[in-house]
Design a protein around this motif. Structure first.
Motif, PDB file in Angstrom:
ATOM      1  N   SER A   1       0.832  -1.208   0.000  1.00  0.00           N
ATOM      2  CA  SER A   1       0.000   0.000   0.000  1.00  0.00           C
ATOM      3  C   SER A   1       0.863   1.252   0.000  1.00  0.00           C
ATOM      4  O   SER A   1       0.646   2.190  -0.787  1.00  0.00           O
ATOM      5  N   TRP A   2       1.852   1.296   0.861  1.00  0.00           N
ATOM      6  CA  TRP A   2       2.729   2.470   0.919  1.00  0.00           C
ATOM      7  C   TRP A   2       3.643   2.544  -0.306  1.00  0.00           C
ATOM      8  O   TRP A   2       4.013   3.639  -0.742  1.00  0.00           O
ATOM      9  N   TYR A   3       3.997   1.391  -0.850  1.00  0.00           N
ATOM     10  CA  TYR A   3       4.812   1.403  -2.067  1.00  0.00           C
ATOM     11  C   TYR A   3       4.031   2.026  -3.225  1.00  0.00           C
ATOM     12  O   TYR A   3       4.566   2.847  -3.980  1.00  0.00           O
ATOM     13  N   PHE A   4       2.758   1.644  -3.373  1.00  0.00           N
ATOM     14  CA  PHE A   4       1.938   2.224  -4.436  1.00  0.00           C
ATOM     15  C   PHE A   4       1.726   3.722  -4.207  1.00  0.00           C
ATOM     16  O   PHE A   4       1.667   4.498  -5.164  1.00  0.00           O
ATOM     17  N   LEU A   5       1.608   4.132  -2.956  1.00  0.00           N
ATOM     18  CA  LEU A   5       1.497   5.566  -2.660  1.00  0.00           C
ATOM     19  C   LEU A   5       2.740   6.305  -3.140  1.00  0.00           C
ATOM     20  O   LEU A   5       2.651   7.384  -3.753  1.00  0.00           O
ATOM     21  N   LEU A   6       3.901   5.730  -2.889  1.00  0.00           N
ATOM     22  CA  LEU A   6       5.153   6.334  -3.334  1.00  0.00           C
ATOM     23  C   LEU A   6       5.217   6.414  -4.855  1.00  0.00           C
ATOM     24  O   LEU A   6       5.602   7.452  -5.425  1.00  0.00           O
ATOM     25  N   CYS A   7       4.810   5.350  -5.533  1.00  0.00           N
ATOM     26  CA  CYS A   7       4.848   5.328  -7.002  1.00  0.00           C
ATOM     27  C   CYS A   7       3.940   6.390  -7.605  1.00  0.00           C
ATOM     28  O   CYS A   7       4.336   7.120  -8.530  1.00  0.00           O
ATOM     29  N   VAL A   8       2.717   6.497  -7.107  1.00  0.00           N
ATOM     30  CA  VAL A   8       1.755   7.446  -7.670  1.00  0.00           C
ATOM     31  C   VAL A   8       2.202   8.876  -7.394  1.00  0.00           C
ATOM     32  O   VAL A   8       2.089   9.752  -8.255  1.00  0.00           O
TER      33      VAL A   8
ATOM     34  N   ILE B   1       9.859   5.397 -16.189  1.00  0.00           N
ATOM     35  CA  ILE B   1      10.316   5.021 -14.840  1.00  0.00           C
ATOM     36  C   ILE B   1       9.116   4.799 -13.929  1.00  0.00           C
ATOM     37  O   ILE B   1       9.072   3.836 -13.140  1.00  0.00           O
ATOM     38  N   SER B   2       8.122   5.682 -14.021  1.00  0.00           N
ATOM     39  CA  SER B   2       6.926   5.555 -13.182  1.00  0.00           C
ATOM     40  C   SER B   2       6.202   4.244 -13.473  1.00  0.00           C
ATOM     41  O   SER B   2       5.774   3.535 -12.556  1.00  0.00           O
ATOM     42  N   PHE B   3       6.065   3.921 -14.762  1.00  0.00           N
ATOM     43  CA  PHE B   3       5.389   2.679 -15.133  1.00  0.00           C
ATOM     44  C   PHE B   3       6.170   1.466 -14.653  1.00  0.00           C
ATOM     45  O   PHE B   3       5.581   0.480 -14.182  1.00  0.00           O
ATOM     46  N   ALA B   4       7.489   1.518 -14.758  1.00  0.00           N
ATOM     47  CA  ALA B   4       8.323   0.401 -14.314  1.00  0.00           C
ATOM     48  C   ALA B   4       8.192   0.189 -12.804  1.00  0.00           C
ATOM     49  O   ALA B   4       8.111  -0.950 -12.325  1.00  0.00           O
ATOM     50  N   LEU B   5       8.140   1.285 -12.044  1.00  0.00           N
ATOM     51  CA  LEU B   5       7.976   1.182 -10.592  1.00  0.00           C
ATOM     52  C   LEU B   5       6.625   0.554 -10.242  1.00  0.00           C
ATOM     53  O   LEU B   5       6.533  -0.309  -9.368  1.00  0.00           O
ATOM     54  N   TYR B   6       5.568   1.010 -10.935  1.00  0.00           N
ATOM     55  CA  TYR B   6       4.246   0.447 -10.658  1.00  0.00           C
ATOM     56  C   TYR B   6       4.197  -1.030 -11.039  1.00  0.00           C
ATOM     57  O   TYR B   6       3.604  -1.858 -10.339  1.00  0.00           O
ATOM     58  N   LEU B   7       4.823  -1.365 -12.164  1.00  0.00           N
ATOM     59  CA  LEU B   7       4.835  -2.749 -12.626  1.00  0.00           C
ATOM     60  C   LEU B   7       5.530  -3.650 -11.607  1.00  0.00           C
ATOM     61  O   LEU B   7       5.104  -4.796 -11.381  1.00  0.00           O
ATOM     62  N   ALA B   8       6.589  -3.151 -10.972  1.00  0.00           N
ATOM     63  CA  ALA B   8       7.274  -3.930  -9.944  1.00  0.00           C
ATOM     64  C   ALA B   8       6.334  -4.212  -8.767  1.00  0.00           C
ATOM     65  O   ALA B   8       6.292  -5.328  -8.245  1.00  0.00           O
ATOM     66  N   GLY B   9       5.553  -3.190  -8.367  1.00  0.00           N
ATOM     67  CA  GLY B   9       4.591  -3.398  -7.294  1.00  0.00           C
ATOM     68  C   GLY B   9       3.498  -4.377  -7.679  1.00  0.00           C
ATOM     69  O   GLY B   9       3.057  -5.198  -6.863  1.00  0.00           O
ATOM     70  N   PHE B  10       3.061  -4.302  -8.932  1.00  0.00           N
ATOM     71  CA  PHE B  10       2.033  -5.226  -9.421  1.00  0.00           C
ATOM     72  C   PHE B  10       2.533  -6.670  -9.359  1.00  0.00           C
ATOM     73  O   PHE B  10       1.809  -7.571  -8.927  1.00  0.00           O
ATOM     74  N   CYS B  11       3.759  -6.889  -9.784  1.00  0.00           N
ATOM     75  CA  CYS B  11       4.331  -8.236  -9.743  1.00  0.00           C
ATOM     76  C   CYS B  11       4.497  -8.719  -8.302  1.00  0.00           C
ATOM     77  O   CYS B  11       4.259  -9.903  -7.988  1.00  0.00           O
ATOM     78  N   MET B  12       4.893  -7.808  -7.405  1.00  0.00           N
ATOM     79  CA  MET B  12       5.020  -8.175  -5.992  1.00  0.00           C
ATOM     80  C   MET B  12       3.672  -8.602  -5.427  1.00  0.00           C
ATOM     81  O   MET B  12       3.593  -9.552  -4.641  1.00  0.00           O
ATOM     82  N   PHE B  13       2.610  -7.926  -5.839  1.00  0.00           N
ATOM     83  CA  PHE B  13       1.275  -8.299  -5.358  1.00  0.00           C
ATOM     84  C   PHE B  13       0.903  -9.698  -5.842  1.00  0.00           C
ATOM     85  O   PHE B  13       0.398 -10.523  -5.073  1.00  0.00           O
ATOM     86  N   VAL B  14       1.132  -9.977  -7.113  1.00  0.00           N
ATOM     87  CA  VAL B  14       0.791 -11.294  -7.656  1.00  0.00           C
ATOM     88  C   VAL B  14       1.575 -12.383  -6.934  1.00  0.00           C
ATOM     89  O   VAL B  14       1.033 -13.451  -6.596  1.00  0.00           O
ATOM     90  N   LEU B  15       2.858 -12.143  -6.669  1.00  0.00           N
ATOM     91  CA  LEU B  15       3.684 -13.135  -5.988  1.00  0.00           C
ATOM     92  C   LEU B  15       3.268 -13.335  -4.537  1.00  0.00           C
ATOM     93  O   LEU B  15       3.559 -14.372  -3.930  1.00  0.00           O
ATOM     94  N   SER B  16       2.590 -12.339  -3.954  1.00  0.00           N
ATOM     95  CA  SER B  16       2.199 -12.431  -2.543  1.00  0.00           C
ATOM     96  C   SER B  16       0.854 -13.128  -2.348  1.00  0.00           C
ATOM     97  O   SER B  16       0.427 -13.323  -1.208  1.00  0.00           O
ATOM     98  N   LEU B  17       0.163 -13.497  -3.438  1.00  0.00           N
ATOM     99  CA  LEU B  17      -1.143 -14.134  -3.313  1.00  0.00           C
ATOM    100  C   LEU B  17      -1.025 -15.456  -2.557  1.00  0.00           C
ATOM    101  O   LEU B  17      -0.116 -16.258  -2.818  1.00  0.00           O
ATOM    102  N   VAL B  18      -1.971 -15.658  -1.627  1.00  0.00           N
ATOM    103  CA  VAL B  18      -1.952 -16.830  -0.763  1.00  0.00           C
ATOM    104  C   VAL B  18      -3.239 -17.626  -0.961  1.00  0.00           C
ATOM    105  O   VAL B  18      -4.325 -17.046  -1.025  1.00  0.00           O
TER     106      VAL B  18
END
Length: 461
Positions: free
Chosen positions: A146-153, A186-203
């Motif tokens: 959540s805070w990572y996405f805040l930083l990206c936006v 750069i902004s898109f790449a940062l958001y994409l990294a967060g998106f991938c982190m979210f997918v990897l965190s799915l439980v």
């Protein structure tokens, strides 16, 4: 629902439950289509059942702690809870207004920092509610993402602002030139990294809840970051476009509370039982008068009406300009009935005062719906306030729920009815171009001015 199914039913052969005859249907005859009212009742019952089950899934959130200073508690100990809350709200309101005046005096940069601080705090309050409601599930990486996405936006939006308003400063710094040139990538790449982190965190077994939280985070970003970015955009148009709308919402909030407190009798909306029609109407007229007067006072000073510009030579923000016609006194003819009352045919006003009526009207009629929306949100999650940051007021979001809606309206209003080409911004964009491009623009502009007769053609020897 079980009662409704069995009530009025009788068992048939073999113990089966046969439905009773419907109105207009003979016993033992063919079944006809349900009437519209029956369908609506069934739909209401089903959705009511779903809603009640959803509410039962929401755990109770512990009540907020009372952070009222002890000195105030002792001073107001003899009053009823109604008047005690009135005095606490009043004292804290005056304190916040005084601090706001101090920040205005400190300049535009401090106002931008204030907007950023309020944005982060509002985001924190809304995200914390989500974390408390679903805390038992112990979702992985929820708060971190959540805070990572805040930083990206924020990086994306404020990077756009730097590129628009600080081009001359960026041009002198080679490292910044690279960041600005590839800012969106750069902004898109940062958001994409967060998106991938979210997918990897799915439980497993928590997928649906994790997607709830993903949507929760993005809606919160839309409400807080986007709107705060628009507030800063309004500020760059001139501090008056920042102060009049914000102060109009504050005025409406205060006067509606006062009118409702002393004269309120008729409930306004079920979402906010304490809101009354008397407070709503009293707040409307008070806000329009206040906005009209505030616009007249602020329009006299360059500090408030000039666009906020960054001067690279002095490394500071400046508010110096020749005021536009919007902030110069104009004579207006009064309607006949006002001429008879005021005994004069014309009146001198700043054109901005007329625009302030539109801003104040929105702040008092539509702005409160931001508060109603927030009230519905709080009722949905069984909480009284977003937080307990300010005694008697709740959280920062409780005080700024209407401001975000107002910021969007002001930005749309400026772009639709006010804004023209900004010479300073055009010049900054030209300075970023290559020398050959600048020379071509110079030649084109020179030819245009000669054709218009503004410049004299150069004599060739």
């Amino acid at each position: 629902m079980l009662e409704l199914r069995h009530r009025g039913s009788c068992p048939g052969p073999g113990g089966a439950v046969a439905p009773p005859p419907r109105e207009g249907e003979a016993a033992g005859g063919d079944h006809e289509t349900e009437s519209t009212s029956d369908k609506e009742t069934d739909i209401d019952d089903r959705f009511g059942d779903l809603d009640s089950r959803a509410d039962s899934d929401i755990p109770e959130i512990p009540p907020s702690l009372d952070r009222t200073p002890e000195i105030l508690k002792k001073a107001l100990s003899g009053l009823s809870s109604r008047w005690k809350n009135w005095w606490i709200r009043g004292i804290l309101t005056l304190t916040m207004i005084s601090m706001f005046f101090l920040i205005i005096y400190m300049g535009s940069f401090m106002l931008m920092l204030l907007v950023l601080g309020i944005q982060v705090k509002c985001f924190h309050e809304i995200i914390t509610i989500g974390y408390r409601v679903y805390h038992s599930y112990d979702l992985p990486w929820f708060r971190t993402l959540s805070w990572y996405f805040l930083l990206c936006v924020n990086y994306f939006f404020y990077g756009e602002t730097v590129a628009d308003y600080f081009a001359t400063f960026v041009q002198r710094e080679e490292q910044l030139q690279f960041l600005i040139r590839y800012h969106r990538f750069i902004s898109f790449a940062l958001y994409l990294a967060g998106f991938c982190m979210f997918v990897l965190s799915l439980v497993k077994k928590h997928y649906r809840l994790q997607f709830y939280m993903f949507a929760w985070t993005h809606v919160t970003l839309l409400i807080t970051v986007t709107q705060s970015h628009l507030v800063i955009q309004n500020l760059f148009e001139g501090m008056i476009w920042f102060l009049v709308p914000i102060s109009s919402v504050i005025c409406n909030d205060i006067t509606a509370y006062l009118f409702g407190f002393f004269f309120g009798r008729t409930p306004l909306i079920k979402l906010s039982p304490k809101k009354t029609w008397e407070g709503f109407i009293g707040g409307f007229f008070s806000t329009v008068v206040f906005g009209f007067i505030a616009a007249y006072v602020l329009s006299k000073y360059q500090y408030f009406v000039c666009p906020v510009e960054y001067r690279s030579d002095i490394n500071s923000f400046v508010t110096e300009c020749e005021p536009t016609e919007l902030f110069q006194l104009q004579s207006y003819s009064l309607p006949p009935f006002l001429q008879a009352v005021l005994r004069q045919e014309t009146v001198s006003l700043y054109p901005f005062q007329i625009h302030s009526i539109a801003l104040s009207t929105f702040a008092s009629l539509i702005g409160p719906f931001g508060g109603f929306f927030a009230s519905g949100f709080k009722r949905a999650f069984k909480i009284k306030d977003f937080a307990n940051t300010i005694p008697g007021h709740g959280g920062i979001m409780d005080r700024f729920d209407c401001q975000y809606l107002m910021a969007t309206f002001v930005h749309v209003y400026i772009t639709s009815f006010i804004r023209g080409p900004n010479p300073s911004k055009v010049l900054q964009q030209l300075l970023v171009l290559q020398p050959e491009q600048q020379l071509n623009i110079y030649k084109t502009l020179k030819t245009h001015l000669i054709e218009k007769g503004i410049l004299q053609p150069t004599l060739k020897v």
